[in-house]
Enzyme design. Structure first.
Site, PDB file in Angstrom:
ATOM      1  N   ARG A  91      34.642  32.437  38.188  1.00  0.00           N
ATOM      2  CA  ARG A  91      35.778  33.060  38.864  1.00  0.00           C
ATOM      3  C   ARG A  91      36.924  31.909  38.807  1.00  0.00           C
ATOM      4  NH1 ARG A  91      34.932  35.354  44.897  1.00  0.00           N
ATOM      5  NH2 ARG A  91      34.880  33.106  45.229  1.00  0.00           N
ATOM      6  N   LYS A 192      41.226  34.743  43.040  1.00  0.00           N
ATOM      7  CA  LYS A 192      41.425  34.089  44.328  1.00  0.00           C
ATOM      8  C   LYS A 192      42.724  33.310  44.470  1.00  0.00           C
ATOM      9  CE  LYS A 192      37.996  32.105  47.526  1.00  0.00           C
ATOM     10  NZ  LYS A 192      38.174  33.406  48.419  1.00  0.00           N
ATOM     11  N   GLU A 228      39.430  45.474  51.242  1.00  0.00           N
ATOM     12  CA  GLU A 228      38.882  44.199  51.833  1.00  0.00           C
ATOM     13  C   GLU A 228      39.555  43.846  53.246  1.00  0.00           C
ATOM     14  OE1 GLU A 228      39.522  41.005  49.212  1.00  0.00           O
ATOM     15  OE2 GLU A 228      38.390  41.919  47.381  1.00  0.00           O
TER      16      GLU A 228
HETATM   17  C1  COI Z   1      35.420  32.077  51.559  1.00  0.00           C
HETATM   18  O1  COI Z   1      34.873  33.178  51.958  1.00  0.00           O
HETATM   19  O2  COI Z   1      34.971  31.250  50.803  1.00  0.00           O
HETATM   20  C2  COI Z   1      36.965  32.198  51.493  1.00  0.00           C
HETATM   21  O3  COI Z   1      37.660  31.390  50.580  1.00  0.00           O
HETATM   22  C3  COI Z   1      37.857  33.164  52.203  1.00  0.00           C
HETATM   23  C4  COI Z   1      38.540  32.435  53.119  1.00  0.00           C
HETATM   24  C5  COI Z   1      39.285  33.427  54.069  1.00  0.00           C
HETATM   25  C6  COI Z   1      37.932  31.536  53.929  1.00  0.00           C
END
Ligand code: COI
Length: 347
Positions: A91, A192, A228
């Site tokens: 990813r 991401k 989401e």
């Molecule tokens: C995760 O779940 O690892 C994320 O990067 C989301 C973040 C809002 C803590």
């Protein structure tokens, strides 16, 4: 907390871990340049200290940055397990491609994460107390004024021991439906990308003030379909027993907990899982359980959802609890790793 010091950082109180930053021993830093061969230098493990960066680095003005999140965990018999690091490596590359950034090779991602965990081993909580959360980032550090793609990049990785994302450990969350998208249609929603998270904060903070734990964004084109929360994918168990989650598209992150939960639901719980658009009306009328999934969120039931003036309360979580237990058992080494999701970190 002093992030400037080179003194050995103190261990946290293992009984008081939350999802917050604890300074650890070591970070990983690597420099990339599209015009060199090889494009990435060999990288270095360094003490957890401030790093040097140009004030004109592209990331500051134009937000050219992506990140990952994954967890390492200590088992009862002292092994250190990493969960699905190969999927995070994939990813990382997918996100970089979406933002036209320089890819970091998957093999190097896995090697660097593994070594980072090993070097911060004393910060991995005792079994059952929490996990070591690893945060790999990739950003454009090239100084430039105009809006352009960059040619110079940096990977920085650090780790922090963490506990649960929400302080009320087992209670379900209260969500507010926002009739807007989390990301722009056709944009960076499947990456991401740091900017996706920055853009969600203002509304989430407003909703925090109103007593909600988080928000559920609808799709950015029609504001009809669930997408989401600010940091998780969503699943709905219909009253007829089918599990539905929004299909991957330009507004849905390919969550690693999401794909793990789909596989567990099908192969361990024998459920039918549909990846398809999930209308807000369907959630309000046909759903018995709603829950969220993410690395930080794990599997988190939704207790209550507010859409306009209507409040919907969901059944006590059943499938969500079973999925959480199955997932946690694999992650913590209690259950056999039948899907080959685990890598042991040699100490
Ligand atoms: C995760 O779940 O690892 C994320 O990067 C989301 C973040 C809002 C803590």
């Amino acid at each position: 907390m002093a992030l400037m010091t080179t003194d050995a950082p103190a261990l946290p109180d293992w009984d008081k871990l939350s999802f917050s930053l604890t300074q650890t021993d070591t970070i990983f830093e690597c420099f990339g340049d599209l015009d060199s061969d090889p494009q990435w230098d060999e990288g270095a493990f360094k003490p957890f200290e401030n790093v040097s960066i140009s004030p004109a680095a592209t990331i500051f003005s134009y937000g050219l940055s992506i990140f990952e999140g994954l967890k390492a965990e200590r088992t009862e018999d002292g092994k250190i397990l990493l969960f699905r690091v190969d999927r995070n490596a994939w990813r990382f590359g997918h996100s970089a491609t979406q933002l036209r950034m320089l890819n970091f090779p998957e093999k190097r991602f896995i090697t660097a994460v593994t070594e980072l965990v090993r070097r911060n081993e004393r910060f991995i909580p005792p079994a059952g107390k929490g996990t070591l959360y690893v945060r790999p980032t990739l950003f454009a550090d090239e100084p430039q004024l105009g809006l352009r793609t960059a040619r110079r990049y940096r990977v920085l990785m650090y780790a922090s021991p963490v506990g649960a994302y929400f302080s009320s450990a087992d209670a379900g969350v209260r969500l507010r439906v926002l009739e807007q998208g989390r990301v722009a249609p056709g944009g960076t929603g499947s990456a991401k990308a740091a900017g996706n998270y920055a853009g969600s904060l203002n509304r989430r903070e407003q909703m925090h003030v109103e007593g909600f734990d988080d928000v559920l964004f609808l799709d950015a084109r029609d504001a009809q379909f669930a997408t989401e929360t600010t940091g998780s994918n969503v699943f709905a168990k219909l009253k007829n027993g089918i599990l539905v989650t929004p299909k991957l598209n330009d507004q849905i992150l390919p969550g690693i907990t999401r794909e793990s939960v789909i596989q567990l639901a099908k192969e361990q719980l024998g459920l039918t899982v549909e990846e398809r658009p999930l209308r807000i009306e369907e959630i309000l009328g046909d759903v018995s359980e709603l829950f969220c999934t993410g690395t930080a969120w794990t599997v988190r039931p939704v207790r209550e959802l507010q859409y306009r003036d209507e409040i919907t309360k969901f059944d006590a979580p059943d499938v969500a609890v079973q999925l959480l237990q199955s997932l946690r058992a694999i992650q913590s080494g209690e259950a056999p790793d039948r899907f080959e999701w685990i890598r042991e970190v040699a100490l």
